[in-house]
Each structure stands twice: as structure tokens, then as C-alpha cells.
Design a protein around this motif. Structure first.
Motif, short mmCIF file in Angstrom:
data_model
loop_
_atom_site.label_atom_id
_atom_site.label_comp_id
_atom_site.label_asym_id
_atom_site.label_seq_id
_atom_site.Cartn_x
_atom_site.Cartn_y
_atom_site.Cartn_z
N GLU A 255 47.70 11.16 -4.38
CA GLU A 255 48.70 10.16 -4.05
C GLU A 255 49.14 10.19 -2.58
O GLU A 255 49.36 9.15 -1.97
N ARG A 256 49.28 11.41 -2.00
CA ARG A 256 49.73 11.52 -0.61
C ARG A 256 48.97 12.67 0.07
O ARG A 256 48.47 13.59 -0.60
N VAL A 257 48.94 12.62 1.39
CA VAL A 257 48.25 13.65 2.18
C VAL A 257 49.11 14.00 3.40
O VAL A 257 49.66 13.11 4.06
N ARG A 258 49.23 15.29 3.66
CA ARG A 258 49.82 15.74 4.93
C ARG A 258 48.66 16.24 5.79
O ARG A 258 48.01 17.24 5.46
N SER A 259 48.41 15.55 6.89
CA SER A 259 47.32 15.91 7.79
C SER A 259 47.85 15.96 9.22
O SER A 259 48.50 15.01 9.67
N ALA A 260 47.61 17.09 9.89
CA ALA A 260 48.10 17.29 11.27
C ALA A 260 49.60 17.08 11.34
O ALA A 260 50.13 16.50 12.31
N GLY A 261 50.29 17.51 10.28
CA GLY A 261 51.75 17.44 10.26
C GLY A 261 52.32 16.09 9.89
O GLY A 261 53.53 15.94 9.75
N LYS A 262 51.46 15.08 9.65
CA LYS A 262 51.92 13.73 9.33
C LYS A 262 51.65 13.42 7.87
O LYS A 262 50.55 13.66 7.36
N VAL A 263 52.68 12.87 7.19
CA VAL A 263 52.56 12.55 5.76
C VAL A 263 52.22 11.06 5.62
O VAL A 263 52.91 10.20 6.18
N VAL A 264 51.13 10.77 4.88
CA VAL A 264 50.71 9.37 4.66
C VAL A 264 50.32 9.19 3.19
O VAL A 264 49.95 10.15 2.51
N ASP A 265 50.42 7.93 2.71
CA ASP A 265 49.92 7.61 1.38
C ASP A 265 48.40 7.62 1.41
O ASP A 265 47.77 7.18 2.37
N ALA A 266 47.81 8.12 0.34
CA ALA A 266 46.35 8.30 0.30
C ALA A 266 45.62 6.97 0.15
O ALA A 266 46.08 6.06 -0.53
N THR A 267 44.44 6.89 0.79
CA THR A 267 43.51 5.78 0.60
C THR A 267 42.14 6.37 0.30
O THR A 267 41.86 7.52 0.70
N PRO A 268 41.28 5.65 -0.41
CA PRO A 268 40.00 6.23 -0.84
C PRO A 268 39.14 6.81 0.28
O PRO A 268 38.48 7.83 0.11
N ASP A 269 39.15 6.15 1.44
CA ASP A 269 38.26 6.61 2.51
C ASP A 269 38.94 7.55 3.51
O ASP A 269 38.37 7.89 4.54
N GLN A 270 40.13 7.97 3.19
CA GLN A 270 40.85 8.87 4.10
C GLN A 270 40.19 10.24 4.15
O GLN A 270 39.86 10.84 3.13
N ILE A 271 39.99 10.76 5.37
CA ILE A 271 39.37 12.07 5.55
C ILE A 271 40.39 13.17 5.25
O ILE A 271 41.55 13.10 5.68
N ILE A 272 39.94 14.19 4.50
CA ILE A 272 40.78 15.35 4.23
C ILE A 272 40.18 16.54 4.97
O ILE A 272 39.01 16.91 4.75
#
Length: 566
Positions: A255-272
């Protein structure tokens, strides 16, 4: 004492509220598993209060009874009409057969014992635990061409017969279906085993076997994990994680991702990236399984603080109705949506892969706002919580039903009509079904339906008890013990035959068979006894269709009984 008598005779509405208050309190009392129930308690308290010889204006009971009947029809209408064109036809036919058995056995016993229409209505209402038939029978008796004194005598004996036979009607039905029924179907352990096998079969769903498809009462959870395992040494996307979950046999979403200190809602093509943090959603039993392939669970309040929608949707769209839960969850618009609960005619269904959904079913779904926004139009009408009742819909619906019910035809000189009460029931069925087609109007919230059902019926029963109070004891002496024995036969014979017919002729699964019998007799207490006995909610799958049919026919039998016995 004279002051009390004068008060209640001057203000009879106070006597009704006294009866309702004490009756509801007594109805909640239990000794072990036994309870009189609200309706019987209200009736008996009304009889006691009625010893003060309190006159009650006639229209009072009719107004509340019409509200009750309309709300009953409104509740079961969608399922009633849906069952007439679905694969529930065998259950519809079975319900008709059992309802005819209930009518036939009761009338035959009444004929043998020489009962009049009032005694037969009371016997039927108590033995089949269908209190509403009292009102329909009362209205029909009022149309007969007999003397007023004879009509009144028949009306006064109805609550006597009802009160005496209702206790076994409730306890006996629960015992026959919950204890005797499984023995008739091969023994309790055999029924339990077959039910477990059916549950396993209904959970099957090819590669999408889903451990989340379990008891609908299990909560949906959101938990955060660190993507710090070796699996993330290779670049991954949100879609990759969800696909891996599916490979493991779990229906879980990112549902959500914290990447490089920034929290965003997840999308299918988002890099983890490795050491990013993820929020996973799903049923508790699925999410808390071993997630070591992802990494450790983390406590990140900011990541886990976000709005999640939990809404009810009435199924109306072709993209959803008629599908099994497994088929529905495969639809692209269901991504991120967790089915938390399914209700049909107020009964919660087991959430299994092969549970088939129907128009008018109420789904409770959980998900992110964007996912809910995408899915809800494809499912049906979002039934958002409200405390407003469409009283225009209620008032005009009862009026139209009353007009139709008041129409009379004569066969052989005998006036025949549905009566205003039967018309209100039919109107409720129609308008309840109509709302599934046009859900933007006609909303009656569940609390309002509860009030109409419980207060409507019990106000009517209170007036019946108070009015019959002065003649109740003499009626008991007149009827004697034989009415209790007649009630035992009228309750037991149809149910025992129904279990046999469901097994030998309709070839129902044992759990479905027992549920169909409980639904046809509209006895929720017996459904609870069955589910407790066989340790499964599967009988509810046989309860909903037959309940809709049984609730309609058993009430309308009030007209038939009076005509047959007069």
C-alpha cells in the motif's frame, strides 16, 4: 389502586409502553440456553396488564403491524426475487414444500380437534414461530360474514393458543434441527466431516488458492516491513512483491513505501530499493505469516498513519453479481481490495472461494481510497452510513400495498383478499427489490429496519395481549393441555419430514439441508443451534433463499387458514 386503574384506562398508550418495557426486559433473561424471547414475553406481560381491562383504540396496533410487515418484505425482497431466477430454484421449491407441509399438518390437526379459525391461527403462529401471521389472520377474520360476538371470541383465543405453543415451537425446532437432524443424516460426526469437505471444496480456486478466504469476521490489518533481505539485492518493483506473494499463496498488497526518507503511495511499477520500508495489507492470518523473505517488521508511525476506507457496497452491477468470490477477486478493479464481510438478507455468509454473490448482497470492503474509488462503481452502490430513512418511500409503499390488499374478490360467495397486512408485505417485497435496481432512493438504515421489525411487531403483540387479558385465563381452561400436544405435533412433523425430503428427494448436502429447513421455518434460533452443533457457518448458505420464501408464505398462510377453517 383505583388511581392506577384510572391512569391506564385514561391513557392506554402508557399501558402499551409499560408492556413493551417489561416485556423486552423479560425477553432478555436466560436460564442456561432457554429464553422466552421478546415476543412471547411481551404477549404474557400484555395479558397481565390487560387484567386491568384497558380499552385500546383499534388503529394503534394496525399502524405498527403494517410498519413491521413492510420492513420484513423490504429486507427479504431482493433475495426473494433473485432466488426465482438463479440456481437457488431447488431451495425455493423446497421452501414451498416445507411451508405447505407446515400449513397442511396444522390444518389437519386443527380439523381433527374441531378448532375454529382463531384457535388454528394461534396454533399455527406458535408452532411455526411466525408471530406475524396473527395480524394477517386477525384482518382476514374481520372480513368474514359471521356475528361480531363470534369474531371477538375467535380473536380472543388466538393469543392463548399462540402463547402455549410458541415455547415448544422455538425450543423444539432448535432441538430437531440442531440435534436430531444430524442424527437423521448419518450422525453428527459424519455431518461434520461432510461439512469440512464442502468447506475445503468451496475454498479451492486453481492457482489462486487463498488462505485469506476464511471466516468473514477476521480483521484486515496493515503492517510495515523493512525490505532488507537478500531478495532485494536484485532490483524489484511493487508488482514483483505482490506477484511473489501470490506465488506463496497469499493475497497481500503493497500500500505504501518509504524510500530515501520519503513516504509515497505504492504504484505497480514503483522501484523498491534494499532497506526501503513497505506497508502490506491483507487479513491478519495472511500478513502475520513468515515474511522473513522480505525482512523484519518495523514500527514506523508516519508510514502507518494514513486513511483507509471501510465501506459497504450493495451489489448491483453485472461485473460483480453472479460471480464467485474467487472470480470477483480476479477482476483487475479488485486490486488492493479486501472483502471483509458478505451479508444476504441480514445473514452473514461464510467467505469461501466458491461462495456465489447475488444482486442485493451487501459487501463490506476495505482498501485505500483510490482503490475503493476504482472498485466501488464496478461492484454497485456505495451504501454509506446514514441515519436518514426515506419515509416518503415507506409511507407510499405501505399505502400502495394497503390499497392492493384491500381489493376483494368473491369465490362462491366467500370474500377473498390479501388484507391490508398481506398487501403491505407484498409491497415491501416489491419495493425492497426495486431498491436493488435503483438504490439512489428508498434507503432504510439497518437501525430503522430493526425498529420497524421489533417495535412494530411487539407494539402489535402488546395490544393483542392487553386486549385479550380479561379472557386469557378462561381461554387456557377452555383449551386444556391438548393445545400444547397439538403444538408439538405441528412443529415436529413438518421439520422431520422436511429433513427427510431435503436428503432423499432434493439430495441437499447435510449442512445445506439443515439450513434450508431453518430458513423455510424462519427460525434464526435453530440456525444458531445448527451452526453450533456442526461447528460451521455453511448452513447459512441454505438459510437465506429459503428464509425469504418462508417468511412470505408462512405469513400469507394466515389468509388461507381462516378461509379453510371458517
Amino acid at each position: 389502586m383505583e388511581t392506577i386503574l384510572h391512569f391506564f384506562r385514561t391513557y392506554p398508550e402508557m399501558a402499551i409502553f409499560l408492556t413493551i418495557g417489561i416485556g423486552f426486559w423479560l425477553g432478555q433473561l436466560k436460564y442456561k440456553s432457554f429464553s422466552l424471547g421478546t415476543v412471547t414475553s411481551v404477549l404474557l406481560v400484555g395479558v397481565v396488564v390487560g387484567q386491568m381491562d384497558i380499552p385500546i383504540p383499534g388503529p394503534v396496533k394496525s399502524v405498527f403491524f403494517l410498519l413491521f410487515l413492510f420492513s420484513i418484505g423490504y429486507s427479504v425482497g431482493p433475495q426473494f426475487f433473485q432466488s426465482l431466477k438463479s440456481d437457488g430454484i431447488p431451495q425455493v421449491i423446497f421452501a414451498c414444500v416445507l411451508c405447505i407441509l407446515c400449513l397442511g399438518v396444522t390444518v389437519i390437526i386443527a380439523k381433527i380437534l374441531g378448532y375454529n379459525p382463531g384457535e388454528t391461527i394461534g396454533l399455527f403462529a406458535g408452532a411455526q414461530t411466525i408471530s406475524a401471521v396473527i395480524g394477517v389472520g386477525t384482518d382476514t377474520i374481520g372480513t368474514l360474514g359471521v356475528s361480531e360476538s363470534e369474531k371477538q371470541a375467535w380473536l380472543n383465543i388466538i393469543p392463548v393458543c399462540y402463547a402455549v405453543t410458541y415455547i415448544y415451537g422455538t425450543i423444539g425446532s432448535a432441538y430437531i434441527l440442531g440435534t436430531l437432524g444430524p442424527k437423521m443424516l448419518g450422525g453428527l460426526e459424519k455431518v461434520k466431516q461432510k461439512t469440512r469437505e464442502l468447506e475445503a471444496q468451496m475454498r479451492k480456486g486453481s492457482i489462486e488458492d487463498d488462505p485469506a478466504l476464511i471466516d468473514a469476521n477476521r480483521p484486515v490489518v496493515f503492517r510495515a516491513y523493512c525490505a532488507c533481505s537478500d531478495w532485494f539485492d536484485t532490483q524489484r518493483t511493487v508488482a514483483d512483491v505482490e506477484k511473489q506473494m501470490q506465488t506463496l499463496g497469499r493475497r497481500i498488497f503493497v500500500e505504501r513505501v518509504r524510500s530515501a526518507g520519503k513516504v509515497v503511495d505504492a504504484t505497480p511499477d514503483q522501484i523498491i530499493h534494499k532497506n526501503d520500508e513497505l506497508v502490506l495489507s491483507g487479513r491478519r492470518e495472511t500478513v502475520i505469516e513468515d515474511e522473513s523473505w522480505i525482512g523484519d517488521e518495523v514500527n514506523d508511525p508516519e508510514l502507518l498513519t494514513f486513511p483507509v476506507e471501510d465501506i459497504f457496497v450493495m451489489l448491483t452491477q453485472k461485473t460483480a453479481k453472479g460471480k464467485t468470490i474467487r472470480e470477483l477477486r480476479r477482476q483487475p478493479f479488485m486490486h488492493g481490495i479486501i472483502i471483509k464481510k458478505v451479508k444476504r438478507t441480514g445473514v452473514e455468509l461464510p467467505i469461501l472461494a466458491n461462495t456465489k454473490l447475488q444482486a442485493g448482497d451487501l459487501l463490506e470492503i476495505v482498501g485505500m481510497a483510490n482503490d475503493i474509488k476504482q472498485a466501488s462503481p464496478k461492484l454497485g452502490y456505495v451504501d454509506r452510513p446514514t441515519n436518514k430513512t426515506d419515509l416518503i418511500f415507506v409511507g407510499l409503499g405501505i399505502l400502495i400495498g394497503g390499497i392492493v390488499g384491500a381489493l376483494t374478490i368473491r369465490l362462491g360467495g366467500i370474500p377473498i383478499s390479501l388484507s391490508t397486512s398481506g398487501g403491505a408485505l407484498i409491497s415491501g417485497l416489491f419495493f425492497g427489490w426495486l431498491r436493488t435496481k435503483h438504490p439512489t432512493f428508498g434507503r432504510i438504515p439497518d437501525p430503522a429496519v430493526w425498529i420497524f421489525n421489533n417495535l412494530g411487531l411487539n407494539m402489535f403483540i402488546a395490544v393483542i395481549g392487553i386486549t385479550a387479558g380479561p379472557t386469557f385465563l378462561s381461554g387456557i381452561k377452555e383449551m386444556g393441555f391438548i393445545i400444547f400436544f397439538a403444538g408439538i405435533l405441528s412443529t415436529s412433523i413438518p421439520l422431520i419430514l422436511g429433513i427427510w425430503i431435503g436428503d432423499k428427494i432434493f439430495k441437499f448436502h447435510p449442512a445445506i439441508n439443515l439450513g434450508c429447513n431453518a430458513g423455510s421455518r424462519t427460525t434464526t434460533a435453530a440456525l444458531g443451534a445448527i451452526q453450533e452443533s456442526i461447528e460451521s457457518t455453511v448452513p447459512a448458505l441454505g438459510y437465506t433463499v429459503t428464509y425469504a420464501v418462508g417468511n412470505t408464505l408462512l405469513i400469507l398462510w394466515g389468509v388461507v387458514i381462516v378461509l379453510l377453517m371458517s
